[in-house]
Scaffold this motif. Sequence first.
Motif, PDB file in Angstrom:
ATOM      1  N   ASN A 116      -7.632   5.189  -1.526  1.00 32.05           N
ATOM      2  CA  ASN A 116      -9.155   5.376  -0.846  1.00 32.05           C
ATOM      3  C   ASN A 116     -10.354   4.992  -2.076  1.00 32.05           C
ATOM      4  O   ASN A 116     -10.971   4.438  -1.800  1.00 32.05           O
ATOM      5  N   LYS A 117      -9.644   5.423  -3.410  1.00 31.87           N
ATOM      6  CA  LYS A 117     -10.556   4.369  -4.850  1.00 31.87           C
ATOM      7  C   LYS A 117     -10.750   3.134  -4.059  1.00 31.87           C
ATOM      8  O   LYS A 117     -12.009   2.633  -4.293  1.00 31.87           O
ATOM      9  N   GLN A 142       0.706  -1.092  -0.131  1.00 33.40           N
ATOM     10  CA  GLN A 142      -0.238  -0.106   0.040  1.00 33.40           C
ATOM     11  C   GLN A 142       0.750   1.544   0.335  1.00 33.40           C
ATOM     12  O   GLN A 142       0.421   2.604  -0.758  1.00 33.40           O
ATOM     13  N   PRO A 178      -2.222   8.163  -1.905  1.00 34.15           N
ATOM     14  CA  PRO A 178      -3.457   8.367  -0.898  1.00 34.15           C
ATOM     15  C   PRO A 178      -5.193   8.536  -1.938  1.00 34.15           C
ATOM     16  O   PRO A 178      -5.663   7.365  -1.111  1.00 34.15           O
ATOM     17  N   ILE A 179      -5.065   9.091  -2.849  1.00 30.15           N
ATOM     18  CA  ILE A 179      -6.255   8.774  -3.928  1.00 30.15           C
ATOM     19  C   ILE A 179      -6.357   7.871  -4.139  1.00 30.15           C
ATOM     20  O   ILE A 179      -7.374   7.162  -4.108  1.00 30.15           O
ATOM     21  N   ARG A 208     -10.305   1.135  -1.766  1.00 31.93           N
ATOM     22  CA  ARG A 208     -10.794   0.956  -0.553  1.00 31.93           C
ATOM     23  C   ARG A 208     -12.096   1.418  -0.519  1.00 31.93           C
ATOM     24  O   ARG A 208     -13.443   0.300  -0.062  1.00 31.93           O
ATOM     25  N   GLU A 209     -12.541   2.360  -1.770  1.00 31.19           N
ATOM     26  CA  GLU A 209     -13.958   2.070  -1.160  1.00 31.19           C
ATOM     27  C   GLU A 209     -15.363   1.100  -1.969  1.00 31.19           C
ATOM     28  O   GLU A 209     -15.991   0.691  -2.360  1.00 31.19           O
TER      29      GLU A 209
END
Length: 555
Positions: free
Chosen positions: A160-161, A151, A156-157, A163-164
């Motif tokens: 986060n995608k 990871q 980070p962007i 993880r969504e």
Amino acid sequence: MKMDNTSRGAVFTRREVVEFILDLAGYTITQPLHTYRLLEPSCGDGQFLQVAVERLLTAYQNNCRSENNQSDARPNSIAHDLRNAIRAVELHPASIIRTRSKLTTLLREYELSSADAKSLLDSWLIEGDFLLVDLPWNFTHVVGNPPYVRQELLSPILLNKYRERYSTLFDRADLYVPFIERSLLSLGPGGSLGFICSDRWMKNKYGGPLRAMVAAHFHLIAYIDMVDTPAFHSDVIAYPAITLIKREKPGSTRIAHRPSTDPVTLAKLALCLKDSPGSGNGSIEINNVAIGSEPWMLQSFDQLGVVRRLEIDFPTLEEAGCKVGIGVATGADKVFIGIFKELDVESSRKIPLVETKDLVDGTIKWHGRGVINPFEDDGSIASLAKYPKFARYIKQHEAIIRGRNCAKRTPNGWYRTIDRINPDLLIQPKLLIPDIKGEAHVVLDNGQFYPHHNLYYILSNEWDLTALQTLLRSGIAKLFVALYSTQMRGGYLRFQAQYLRRIRIPQWKDVPPHIRQQLISPQTDNNDSINQAVFDLYRLTRKERSIIKGKWKTS
């Protein structure tokens, strides 16, 4: 950011292993492959794809000869008939170009026209991020070697995608975990997934959600561990495993260990795993491997029986009054750690540090290093104004310290270490255990040092630590860790907190006085003698003792 093959998780699989996985998944030339839908989620330079296309074209030609009694496939319809047979995704343009070139040559060798070859490759190859691209339908087969990417290498962007979209991207899971999730969810009913990748998710904490998903909705058909087998064109640290998982009702699992990778042996093993496990062919069949999010116990079934009995009869290490923790992580060891006497800060701002290299022959032989302590005793961040030497040292290294993620997250405490340093831990007696070792290497610190982050520690107000050290150095500790942890190259084990916490020990009050004395003051360093006392404590049967002594005898 430019990434080489290793940094972007690209490790290429040997052809004989690719052939084995396709055999295992049932993607063979005897099947009507043109009616199947095969997905390769990360095709790289085309190791899987090339073999799959060869099989597809051969099966198609055989099918056409059978249907039409002709000597060749129908050249005018091949591009139409095969355009939906394969989808292969790859993120990196250079890999797509190389794969397309290889497959163009292959298709021309099968006498496809340039136009048909281009048409098929335009349909088959998808340039993009497998975790984000649209896929046209569900698939009958998913095969491949998903990328192994930490990871920390992701923005980070983008993280986060992911993880969504993917519920299995849990804790510090590597990227192959959501690859497996999407691949499984891309299977149609009865579809098969054949992957080779790291086996860590099968036991580690971060693999829990993925294991739970498999247990609830899929069938782990087969598991083949590839310990010490040359499965790839380059060496890897973690051991890979091959898994065959189907989208069907859960059932028994067929297991093989450390197969030879010559093509004949692998071909026979694929048949055995599909048709007749057992009977001396190097495989076995067991039930209830996948149970919720529990780690998969896929090895050493005689030892597993001993562990299961001990889990019923005895509490965990922490239930028996012990605490397991890990040493301090700084985020910038070159700044925070150095020769203790040479760290130019106030005496209250540095403490002696014990590292793995200090543990020699069961004792601590300190190399004289220390760690900067940016915390007061109450846990607050130390004031730079209060400690001028400390302030000067920190400001000399400000650029490095501010560049850490923990500094960016806590700008008011930008010079803190990742973990808070607790002065009570320094003076507390504790057992120290290195992360990666072949044996249970347990050393007693009487309260002189603070542990580094590659050391785990055990505290106890209940157990005598010398007795606990003796117990953990026996075959019992390695028995638990070896079953629950992932094995590293060279036979090393991960003695991490999550595995140490699974060790079962009696309550100290339940240890008979004569065994207490044997554990506290063993008459010899001979492990057979130590094991004998421990075996008596656990009330092991003769068979159980033989199992542990035969498999996990410490050196």
